[in-house]
Each structure stands twice: as C-alpha cells, then as structure tokens.
Write a protein that holds these residues in place. Structure first.
Motif, PDB file in Angstrom:
ATOM      1  N   TYR A  30       0.836  -1.204   0.000  1.00 38.54           N
ATOM      2  CA  TYR A  30       0.000   0.000   0.000  1.00 38.54           C
ATOM      3  C   TYR A  30       0.868   1.251   0.000  1.00 38.54           C
ATOM      4  O   TYR A  30       0.644   2.186  -0.785  1.00 38.54           O
ATOM      5  N   VAL A 202      -5.895  -0.806  -2.721  1.00 37.36           N
ATOM      6  CA  VAL A 202      -6.197  -1.925  -1.818  1.00 37.36           C
ATOM      7  C   VAL A 202      -7.035  -2.953  -2.574  1.00 37.36           C
ATOM      8  O   VAL A 202      -7.812  -2.599  -3.472  1.00 37.36           O
ATOM      9  N   LYS A 208     -11.836   0.855  -0.854  1.00 34.94           N
ATOM     10  CA  LYS A 208     -11.197   1.495  -2.006  1.00 34.94           C
ATOM     11  C   LYS A 208     -11.493   2.988  -2.125  1.00 34.94           C
ATOM     12  O   LYS A 208     -10.604   3.762  -2.515  1.00 34.94           O
TER      13      LYS A 208
END
Length: 217
Positions: A30, A202, A208
């Motif tokens: 991420y 993600v 999201k």
C-alpha cells in the motif's frame, strides 16, 4: 484502519499486539503504491507537526530532519515499531504519546500541521477529533489527510460497507468502512477545505474509496 469508532470495539490485548505487528509488516505494498501522493501532500512539513494514529510510523519518512513531531498512538504495542523506524531514519525530535486524538492535551494554537492517514475511520468521536485538530492548530495551520471513506449513498458498495461494518470493526480494530468523513470535514468549521477522491491501492472494495486533501484553520 485502526482504533475504534462510535460503536466502540475495544479488543483484547493480544489482538492489539497482533494488529500492531500486522500494521508494521503488511503495509509495504500500500505504501509503495501511495508514496507519490504522500510525497506531494507532505512536501512542506516543517515546524510543529502532530500526527494522530501514526501506527508503526509509515509517515516518518516524509519528515524534515528539524521537524518536531508529536505522535498520538494509544496502542502501545505500536510504539516499539515506531521508535525503530525513527531510529533507522535518524530522526531525533520525536515525541510519542498515548493520548487519543479527541483529547490530546496539547496547547491551544501550538501546531503548524496535523496529519492523518487512514485514522479518521476509527476514532471514537469523529466530530470531537476534528474540533481537537482545529483547537491545536495555529491560525492558518493545515490538516493534511488521506482517508478511506463511505461510498456514495444509494450505491451497492455503500450498502456493502454498512452491512459488513460490525464484522469489519472486529477485523480492522474498530475501522468503520461507511463513515462519511467528507461531510464531517465540511461541518467542522475549517476556513478552507481542498480534497480529491481517488481509488485506493487496496484489494478489498469496501475500503477502495479514498480522499486526499488539506483543510486550513
């Protein structure tokens, strides 16, 4: 995706320890995907900087060496990871505390910048947290944020966020996937708010929807 919300889920100590380990070890993908956005948002961090919910310290790399950083992290199991990150980066002016974002104990109007990434979804009282941010900021001070947010009302994704919330709060240590952070920011009393929506990097659809931006006192 941390702590707790209005329906307060306060997990056992073993889970807090596990969650700290997970945040320290599972965020690399991420962070790599969102690094460009963070570099832009945090480009001019200086002076007195307050971070709420710093977790394992993923944002420390964006600090200038002379920045005085205060971190409010109630989960004490995060602290060892954060101190390790600060040491690796050579940061010395670090002040890590266990106070919460809604009751920081910081002097009125003493902070140049407050930062928050993936935290407002889980603070116990979002409105109170935003008021605390306004209280500690200097006039003209900035609140910089990246948060996942509720999908538009009436969409299937919003319905899914609402439906999964009770389970998700347990899995995500209090994370509330359907929290309307944009509305709360608009109602908080900042003099100016600028933000944009984007799809977070993600794999899980309910988290999201993201926003990134700046709110000025």
């Amino acid at each position: 995706m941390a702590k707790s919300n209005n329906d307060v889920y306060d997990g056992p100590q073993w889970y807090k320890r596990f969650f700290a380990w997970a945040m320290a070890t599972a965020a690399a993908d991420y962070e790599g995907e969102i690094a460009t956005r963070k570099h832009t948002l945090f480009a001019n961090l200086q002076g007195e900087v307050l971070e709420i919910g710093p977790g394992a310290g993923v944002n420390l790399r964006y600090l200038q060496p002379n920045t005085h950083w205060i971190g409010l992290e109630p989960n004490q199991y995060m602290h060892s990871y954060l101190h390790q990150e600060a040491e690796q980066l050579g940061l010395k002016n670090i002040d890590l505390r266990t106070e919460t974002a809604g009751n920081s104990g910081i002097t009125d109007g003493s902070i140049d910048t407050v930062i928050s990434t993936l935290v407002l979804c889980s603070v116990p009282d979002l409105a109170a947290t935003l008021q605390e941010i306004l209280r500690v900021l200097k006039p003209g001070g900035r609140f910089l944020f990246i948060e996942h947010v509720a999908a538009p009302a009436g969409t299937l994704l919003r319905q899914a966020q609402v439906g999964i919330r009770p389970l998700w709060q347990i899995i995500g240590d209090g994370c509330c996937p359907d929290r309307n952070i944009e509305k709360a920011l608009a109602e908080a009393g900042f003099s100016n708010i600028s933000h944009e929506a984007f799809e977070g990097p993600v794999p899980i659809a309910i988290v999201k929807p993201h926003i990134i931006g700046t709110a000025t006192k």
